[in-house]
Design a protein around this motif. Structure first.
Motif, short mmCIF file in Angstrom:
data_model
loop_
_atom_site.label_atom_id
_atom_site.label_comp_id
_atom_site.label_asym_id
_atom_site.label_seq_id
_atom_site.Cartn_x
_atom_site.Cartn_y
_atom_site.Cartn_z
N GLN A 55 -93.94 57.95 -113.01
CA GLN A 55 -95.26 58.38 -113.46
C GLN A 55 -95.80 59.47 -112.55
N GLU A 57 -98.77 60.44 -111.98
CA GLU A 57 -99.96 60.02 -111.25
C GLU A 57 -99.61 59.25 -109.97
N HIS A 58 -98.36 58.78 -109.86
CA HIS A 58 -97.95 58.06 -108.65
C HIS A 58 -97.47 59.00 -107.55
N SER A 83 -96.65 62.06 -117.46
CA SER A 83 -98.07 61.90 -117.13
C SER A 83 -98.83 61.31 -118.31
N HIS A 129 -93.91 51.98 -106.85
CA HIS A 129 -94.17 53.26 -107.51
C HIS A 129 -92.88 53.94 -107.97
#
Length: 156
Positions: A55, A57-58, A83, A129
């Protein structure tokens, strides 16, 4: 739990040709059902790890936990950065990514190489993550900008 706010989006694609080699950024990749991505080192394996996703965002969280300003996707050795959609919501589900149909198989936990890539503590900075591994059910092309859309509720 089946409802998501919007589709995800492919932000980055990378292939690793051999163990220990650097990732090669590409604009598209050919996913082969039951095999993997053409040109990737895991192509032709068991199929459980046909493609790996993380991801977008990680990435800032991993960088912050590793004490870095930023982290380039290639350092993390995942095939696709997505994303706009929480990848954990895909656990046990099938989803479309571009022309392909995929299904999650297992979490993509970090390996000891993250110590070299991110510095001391890099392995632990990535824990939780690391993203997901997926099996390629139906092959096709995956391109930058393609949508990631969950389909059905098929359990893995």
């Amino acid at each position: 739990m089946a409802t998501l706010p919007r589709p995800g989006r492919v932000e980055w694609i990378g292939l690793r040709t051999a163990r220990g080699q650097a990732m090669r950024e590409v604009e598209q990749a050919l996913a082969e059902a039951g095999k993997g991505l053409a040109g990737d080192r895991y192509q032709g394996g068991s199929g459980k790890r046909g493609i790996t996703l993380i991801q977008a965002e990680h990435l800032p969280a991993i960088a912050a936990l590793a004490g870095l300003e930023s982290v380039a996707p290639a350092l993390l050795r995942r095939n696709v950065v997505v994303s706009g959609l929480p990848l954990v919501a895909l656990k046990g589900r099938r989803f479309r990514l571009g022309e392909t149909l995929l299904e999650t198989t297992e979490s993509c936990d970090p390996c000891s190489r993250m110590e070299a890539a991110l510095g001391p503590g890099g392995y632990n900075a990535m824990r939780g993550h690391g993203g997901w591994c997926a099996r390629i059910v139906e092959g096709g092309r995956i391109r930058l900008g393609d949508a990631l859309v969950p389909v059905g509720d098929a359990a893995v």
